[in-house]
Design a protein around this motif. Sequence first.
Motif, short mmCIF file in Angstrom:
data_model
loop_
_atom_site.label_atom_id
_atom_site.label_comp_id
_atom_site.label_asym_id
_atom_site.label_seq_id
_atom_site.Cartn_x
_atom_site.Cartn_y
_atom_site.Cartn_z
N ASN A 29 86.39 21.62 -29.34
CA ASN A 29 86.20 22.34 -28.08
C ASN A 29 85.35 21.51 -27.12
N ARG A 30 85.89 21.26 -25.95
CA ARG A 30 85.16 20.56 -24.90
C ARG A 30 85.05 21.49 -23.68
N HIS A 31 84.43 22.65 -23.89
CA HIS A 31 84.39 23.66 -22.84
C HIS A 31 83.73 23.15 -21.57
N ASN A 32 82.78 22.22 -21.71
CA ASN A 32 82.10 21.70 -20.52
C ASN A 32 83.01 20.82 -19.66
N HIS A 33 84.15 20.39 -20.23
CA HIS A 33 85.10 19.58 -19.47
C HIS A 33 86.46 20.27 -19.33
N SER A 67 90.52 28.38 -22.29
CA SER A 67 89.82 27.88 -21.10
C SER A 67 90.72 27.07 -20.19
#
Length: 241
Positions: A29-33, A67
């Motif tokens: 998970n790369r929620h910040n990107h 997301s």
Amino acid sequence: MDLLLQKLQRFGVHYIKGDNVIILEILENRHNHAAEIDMLINELLTQLKSSKLKKVKFECPKTFLDSLNCTRTKMKIIGERVIYTRSFTTPLDLSLPNYEVWSIFENNSISFLSEVMGKNYIDTEKFLTGMRIELPSQVEKMYTVHIVNNEPVGVVFPHIEPNTDKEGRIFWIGIHPDFLGKRLGKNLHLIGLHRLKDEFKAKSYLGMTQVDNTQMRNIMVSNGCIQNKNSVISLQHSIEK
């Protein structure tokens, strides 16, 4: 398009570009990107219309897909896969089954694989051509045949995943129909692991299979692989040309 793929790579999305397909993958998970990745994939799908490519495949954790609003809308969910990993810092089973490495260009190689895959000769040749385009530096040593009593019984294609730290994968694996049900899958998979560790110099192995493929899941567990807690969703976007 290549610039978009390079940008996706910087955000942790691995890619392989074939002759008519692009394969994208992010296993964490790369929620910040998420916003940047979603925008880049959307742009990639838009550019697909004016390129020779016909298809984009994408895999990511389900929680991350939630997301990606544009990606979720434009791409079709086609399945769910589970992930198994194995470190090569611990020894493998020492009883290495017998195998041979065949050339992908020989007629007998194509004919045997067509029987294993249940495809005609031309489609099998296209499969090998696609593998050559996607993994040009490794393809000559990938075609691995399990030999039992001097007969070929199955095929496994080990390789190092591009743009990773020596992560070993298996491109495809299968037993010939004449030898199904004889419990040869574990040994065939084990040959792939041995070659990844000893010949491809992989540091680890990552394998994925459909959630309902109980047989393959059991094989990976029997060869010391550990299931990842997160599964991945498989998506696809195609354009008819």
